[in-house]
Write an enzyme that holds these catalytic residues in place. Sequence first.
Site, PDB file in Angstrom:
ATOM      1  N   ASN A  10      36.088  46.958 -83.981  1.00  0.00           N
ATOM      2  CA  ASN A  10      36.100  46.138 -83.238  1.00  0.00           C
ATOM      3  C   ASN A  10      34.950  46.109 -81.947  1.00  0.00           C
ATOM      4  OD1 ASN A  10      36.467  43.671 -81.464  1.00  0.00           O
ATOM      5  ND2 ASN A  10      38.284  44.525 -80.713  1.00  0.00           N
ATOM      6  N   LYS A  12      33.747  44.189 -80.053  1.00  0.00           N
ATOM      7  CA  LYS A  12      33.975  43.085 -78.743  1.00  0.00           C
ATOM      8  C   LYS A  12      32.342  42.620 -78.418  1.00  0.00           C
ATOM      9  CE  LYS A  12      37.771  45.835 -77.752  1.00  0.00           C
ATOM     10  NZ  LYS A  12      38.983  46.255 -76.489  1.00  0.00           N
ATOM     11  N   HIS A  95      43.824  38.894 -80.885  1.00  0.00           N
ATOM     12  CA  HIS A  95      43.580  40.144 -79.837  1.00  0.00           C
ATOM     13  C   HIS A  95      44.326  39.997 -78.578  1.00  0.00           C
ATOM     14  CE1 HIS A  95      41.622  43.282 -77.838  1.00  0.00           C
ATOM     15  NE2 HIS A  95      41.494  43.924 -78.805  1.00  0.00           N
ATOM     16  N   GLU A  97      43.007  40.502 -76.087  1.00  0.00           N
ATOM     17  CA  GLU A  97      42.081  40.216 -74.862  1.00  0.00           C
ATOM     18  C   GLU A  97      41.863  38.510 -75.037  1.00  0.00           C
ATOM     19  OE1 GLU A  97      38.915  42.880 -75.837  1.00  0.00           O
ATOM     20  OE2 GLU A  97      40.082  44.293 -75.169  1.00  0.00           O
ATOM     21  N   GLU A 167      48.779  46.671 -81.514  1.00  0.00           N
ATOM     22  CA  GLU A 167      47.993  47.306 -80.538  1.00  0.00           C
ATOM     23  C   GLU A 167      48.605  47.127 -79.006  1.00  0.00           C
ATOM     24  OE1 GLU A 167      43.550  47.182 -81.541  1.00  0.00           O
ATOM     25  OE2 GLU A 167      44.089  45.309 -80.739  1.00  0.00           O
ATOM     26  N   GLY A 173      41.612  50.325 -74.354  1.00  0.00           N
ATOM     27  CA  GLY A 173      40.599  50.616 -73.622  1.00  0.00           C
ATOM     28  C   GLY A 173      40.837  51.511 -72.320  1.00  0.00           C
ATOM     29  N   SER A 213      42.949  52.960 -78.093  1.00  0.00           N
ATOM     30  CA  SER A 213      42.476  54.142 -77.927  1.00  0.00           C
ATOM     31  C   SER A 213      42.431  55.188 -78.879  1.00  0.00           C
ATOM     32  CB  SER A 213      43.105  54.870 -76.504  1.00  0.00           C
ATOM     33  OG  SER A 213      42.753  54.077 -75.520  1.00  0.00           O
TER      34      SER A 213
HETATM   35  P1  PGA Z   1      40.033  50.655 -77.775  1.00  0.00           P
HETATM   36  O1  PGA Z   1      40.145  48.948 -78.319  1.00  0.00           O
HETATM   37  O2  PGA Z   1      39.891  51.254 -79.155  1.00  0.00           O
HETATM   38  O3  PGA Z   1      38.719  50.627 -77.020  1.00  0.00           O
HETATM   39  O4  PGA Z   1      41.167  51.124 -76.986  1.00  0.00           O
HETATM   40  C1  PGA Z   1      41.004  48.593 -79.371  1.00  0.00           C
HETATM   41  C2  PGA Z   1      40.947  47.297 -79.634  1.00  0.00           C
HETATM   42  O5  PGA Z   1      40.999  46.346 -78.597  1.00  0.00           O
HETATM   43  O6  PGA Z   1      40.945  46.627 -80.754  1.00  0.00           O
END
Ligand code: PGA
Length: 254
Positions: A10, A12, A95, A97, A167, A173, A213
Amino acid sequence: MTRRKFICGNWKMFKTGAEAAQLVRELRTRLSESGVQIAIAPPFTALESAHAALAGSHLQLYAQNCHFEKQGAFTGEIAAPMLEAISCHGVILGHSERRTLFAEDDALVNKKLRAVLDTRLAAIVCIGETLSEREANRTWEVVSRQVRGALSGISSEQLSRITLAYEPVWAIGTGRNATAAQAQEVHAQIRGLVRELYSAPAADAMRIQYGGSVKPENAAELLGQPDVDGALVGGASLKADDFARIIAGAKLTI
Ligand code: PGA
């Protein structure tokens, strides 16, 4: 039942079209054909150049979001058939976010999922609890509500085009991944819920990715769990070496 491992990057809101093409070229030198399904999800504006750069490879292209209508007066939005028309394989939906920053709730995620499944596209549907929800022992209440909400009205035939991505929001993140045991516990519960809502064969076939992560250092352990069928990778998918090492970790488990 052996479920094929599925790793999706992803990206982003990172990478222009030119940068995306470059990253795809770097990835292609590092990835060999394997038993693992691999996808990347660049921003909308980089989808076409990424698609051109991945031609002839086994990498699949996903978008990160879409609207629930096929077309219309929705300034700034992108419809699922438009993504299908530029050769996307699927769409990431719900997601955290999107849920947190853009106020997407379970009903909206469900509408988007129905729209995606009206096309030939596949979907990765994200679910996961926040830190305060976990600390209040509400993880399963939240995750089960999200799964039920997303899958409302979805038939068992359509289910085969859906991947769920667990997730935990506190792991995204932050560098703080769920432990393999924490991930396995929730994944097993999610599979149990799919069994309850559909059937044992549907639950056995459902792929459930872990996200939050995921790094080269923890990928093999997470992906080695019986109910962890892949990973949705954010930050580490922006570096060709790291993403390739995560996929190598997935291969170790098959
Ligand atoms: P990350 O994000 O691997 O940077 O923690 C995962 C995601 O948001 O899908």
